[in-house]
Design a protein around this motif. Structure first.
Motif, PDB file in Angstrom:
ATOM      1  N   ARG A 134       0.820  -1.213   0.000  1.00  0.00           N
ATOM      2  CA  ARG A 134       0.000   0.000   0.000  1.00  0.00           C
ATOM      3  C   ARG A 134       0.853   1.262   0.000  1.00  0.00           C
ATOM      4  N   ASP A 135       2.159   1.124   0.248  1.00  0.00           N
ATOM      5  CA  ASP A 135       3.065   2.277   0.172  1.00  0.00           C
ATOM      6  C   ASP A 135       3.404   2.640  -1.273  1.00  0.00           C
ATOM      7  N   VAL A 136       3.122   1.724  -2.226  1.00  0.00           N
ATOM      8  CA  VAL A 136       3.455   1.964  -3.635  1.00  0.00           C
ATOM      9  C   VAL A 136       2.453   2.946  -4.227  1.00  0.00           C
ATOM     10  N   LYS A 137       2.945   4.061  -4.744  1.00  0.00           N
ATOM     11  CA  LYS A 137       2.098   5.122  -5.309  1.00  0.00           C
ATOM     12  C   LYS A 137       2.151   5.164  -6.829  1.00  0.00           C
ATOM     13  N   LEU A 138       3.265   4.725  -7.416  1.00  0.00           N
ATOM     14  CA  LEU A 138       3.427   4.726  -8.867  1.00  0.00           C
ATOM     15  C   LEU A 138       4.018   3.390  -9.304  1.00  0.00           C
ATOM     16  N   ILE A 139       3.551   2.878 -10.448  1.00  0.00           N
ATOM     17  CA  ILE A 139       4.132   1.683 -11.048  1.00  0.00           C
ATOM     18  C   ILE A 139       4.510   2.038 -12.480  1.00  0.00           C
ATOM     19  N   LEU A 140       5.790   1.978 -12.805  1.00  0.00           N
ATOM     20  CA  LEU A 140       6.290   2.330 -14.129  1.00  0.00           C
ATOM     21  C   LEU A 140       6.468   1.056 -14.957  1.00  0.00           C
ATOM     22  N   SER A 141       6.043   1.119 -16.207  1.00  0.00           N
ATOM     23  CA  SER A 141       6.093  -0.053 -17.084  1.00  0.00           C
ATOM     24  C   SER A 141       7.139   0.126 -18.169  1.00  0.00           C
ATOM     25  N   THR A 142       7.926  -0.935 -18.427  1.00  0.00           N
ATOM     26  CA  THR A 142       8.920  -0.856 -19.498  1.00  0.00           C
ATOM     27  C   THR A 142       8.357  -1.303 -20.837  1.00  0.00           C
ATOM     28  N   GLU A 143       7.476  -2.325 -20.829  1.00  0.00           N
ATOM     29  CA  GLU A 143       6.958  -2.808 -22.116  1.00  0.00           C
ATOM     30  C   GLU A 143       5.684  -3.607 -21.908  1.00  0.00           C
ATOM     31  N   PRO A 144       4.800  -3.634 -22.918  1.00  0.00           N
ATOM     32  CA  PRO A 144       3.520  -4.337 -22.787  1.00  0.00           C
ATOM     33  C   PRO A 144       3.579  -5.798 -23.209  1.00  0.00           C
ATOM     34  N   HIS A 145       4.520  -6.552 -22.639  1.00  0.00           N
ATOM     35  CA  HIS A 145       4.606  -7.995 -22.826  1.00  0.00           C
ATOM     36  C   HIS A 145       4.253  -8.675 -21.515  1.00  0.00           C
TER      37      HIS A 145
ATOM     38  N   PHE B 228      -2.586 -10.940 -21.184  1.00  0.00           N
ATOM     39  CA  PHE B 228      -2.395 -10.771 -19.747  1.00  0.00           C
ATOM     40  C   PHE B 228      -3.523  -9.889 -19.205  1.00  0.00           C
ATOM     41  N   PRO B 229      -3.714  -9.839 -17.879  1.00  0.00           N
ATOM     42  CA  PRO B 229      -4.803  -9.033 -17.335  1.00  0.00           C
ATOM     43  C   PRO B 229      -4.688  -7.565 -17.750  1.00  0.00           C
ATOM     44  N   ALA B 230      -5.772  -7.024 -18.264  1.00  0.00           N
ATOM     45  CA  ALA B 230      -5.778  -5.639 -18.738  1.00  0.00           C
ATOM     46  C   ALA B 230      -5.572  -4.669 -17.571  1.00  0.00           C
ATOM     47  N   VAL B 231      -4.831  -3.624 -17.846  1.00  0.00           N
ATOM     48  CA  VAL B 231      -4.579  -2.570 -16.856  1.00  0.00           C
ATOM     49  C   VAL B 231      -5.451  -1.384 -17.268  1.00  0.00           C
ATOM     50  N   ARG B 232      -6.533  -1.169 -16.579  1.00  0.00           N
ATOM     51  CA  ARG B 232      -7.540  -0.218 -17.038  1.00  0.00           C
ATOM     52  C   ARG B 232      -7.086   1.233 -16.946  1.00  0.00           C
ATOM     53  N   ASP B 233      -6.442   1.572 -15.846  1.00  0.00           N
ATOM     54  CA  ASP B 233      -6.079   2.978 -15.604  1.00  0.00           C
ATOM     55  C   ASP B 233      -4.578   3.157 -15.812  1.00  0.00           C
ATOM     56  N   VAL B 234      -4.185   3.669 -16.968  1.00  0.00           N
ATOM     57  CA  VAL B 234      -2.773   3.872 -17.289  1.00  0.00           C
ATOM     58  C   VAL B 234      -2.563   5.336 -17.683  1.00  0.00           C
ATOM     59  N   ARG B 235      -1.585   5.948 -17.067  1.00  0.00           N
ATOM     60  CA  ARG B 235      -1.202   7.323 -17.427  1.00  0.00           C
ATOM     61  C   ARG B 235      -0.116   7.248 -18.499  1.00  0.00           C
ATOM     62  N   ALA B 236      -0.361   7.839 -19.646  1.00  0.00           N
ATOM     63  CA  ALA B 236       0.616   7.836 -20.737  1.00  0.00           C
ATOM     64  C   ALA B 236       1.526   9.047 -20.626  1.00  0.00           C
TER      65      ALA B 236
END
Length: 295
Positions: A97-108, A154-162
């Motif tokens: 619950r301390d995690v506020k941001l998750i950064l993604s490197t690639e959609p695989h 893979f499970p869709a990530v609905r809320d993504v900030r581009a």
């Protein structure tokens, strides 16, 4: 007699509960189990430098950045890895619950498969490049991907900030810069930030996969695929030029396990400090692409 009957009932109920199957969680259903056995080689969580930690596996990197305003997580591995990632975070004294941001490197699936569950469990905002965000929202299925014929949904990530190339994402005192590094996918993004121990600061780069791999029959030399070759060449030049004191690659280098073992014994000299690491990382991928084009 009544007490014995009651205790027997409690014991039987406990046995039934212990033997009951865990409830099915659609966000944690395993993906690519054969490959995952190689990717998810157990690895203890470790502090890399300053407030930067490694919370992933021997074959898949997941990084954690501590800030005064919470945590930043980079990548999410496959869905079945999420319980271990969260356990690694707890072992370091933090909470998911301390995690506020998750950064993604690639959609695989091997890097984004766990994002939906991690975002749900943490309430964090997922951040990715615009091309990757579109694929994350639909749970994969990009028909233009060189590996499309091989890729698992893979499970869709609905809320993504581009975010765009060069964007700076801030949380507390930490600023993470987004670097578009397309080629492996057109939405690949690498991330860099400064980590400090006292007055000694180092630039850490979490680099996306640069491997020029494609499904059978998909050829980089095909003129119709020229944009991927051009994207790779621009990415190689960019990664070689990045300030880069320490490299975290999306799939760890074979020598990283030895470096972690040395880091556990002594932090000076730091086993991961290597200003040439990003240049060599890009050069190896460039050589692999050159070989593919020649063949």
């Amino acid at each position: 007699m009544a007490r014995k009957t009651m205790l027997l009932g409690i014991s039987l109920a406990g046995m039934l509960l212990a033997g009951a199957a865990a409830p099915d969680d659609p966000l944690l259903r395993p993906i690519a189990p054969d490959h995952a056995r190689q990717w998810l080689t157990p690895q203890a969580p470790a502090r890399l430098y300053g407030g930067t930690y490694l919370v992933g596996f021997g074959g898949l990197s997941v990084a954690l950045i501590r800030t005064r305003a919470g945590l930043i997580l980079i990548d999410g591995a496959v869905p079945q890895a999420v319980p271990d990632i969260e356990a690694h975070i707890r072992a370091l004294g933090f909470s998911i619950r301390d995690v506020k941001l998750i950064l993604s490197t690639e959609p695989h699936c091997d890097h984004a498969g766990g994002l939906a569950a991690l975002a749900r469990d943490s309430g964090a905002q997922v951040v990715a490049s615009a091309p990757a965000a579109a694929v994350l929202r639909q749970g994969g299925g990009d028909p233009d991907d060189p590996q499309a014929a091989w890729l698992d949904p893979f499970p869709a990530v609905r809320d993504v900030r581009a975010v765009r190339d060069g964007a700076v994402i801030r949380l507390g005192e930490v600023a993470v810069t987004a670097h578009a590094t397309p080629g492996h996918t057109l939405g690949s993004m690498s991330w860099s930030w400064s980590a400090c121990e006292g007055k000694a600061c180092r630039t850490i780069v979490f680099a996306s996969s640069l491997n020029p791999i494609a499904a059978d029959g998909w050829r980089f030399a095909d003129p119709a695929h020229r944009r991927f070759v051009d994207a790779f060449r621009a990415t190689f030049a960019k990664v070689k030029a990045m300030p880069c004191d320490m490299l975290i690659s999306a799939h760890p280098d074979p020598g990283d396990a030895d470096r972690l073992a040395r880091l556990a014994r002594a932090r000076t000299p730091h086993p991961f400090e290597d200003p040439g690491a990003c240049r060599r990382y890009a050069a190896r991928a460039q050589a692999a692409l050159t070989k593919k084009l020649a063949s």
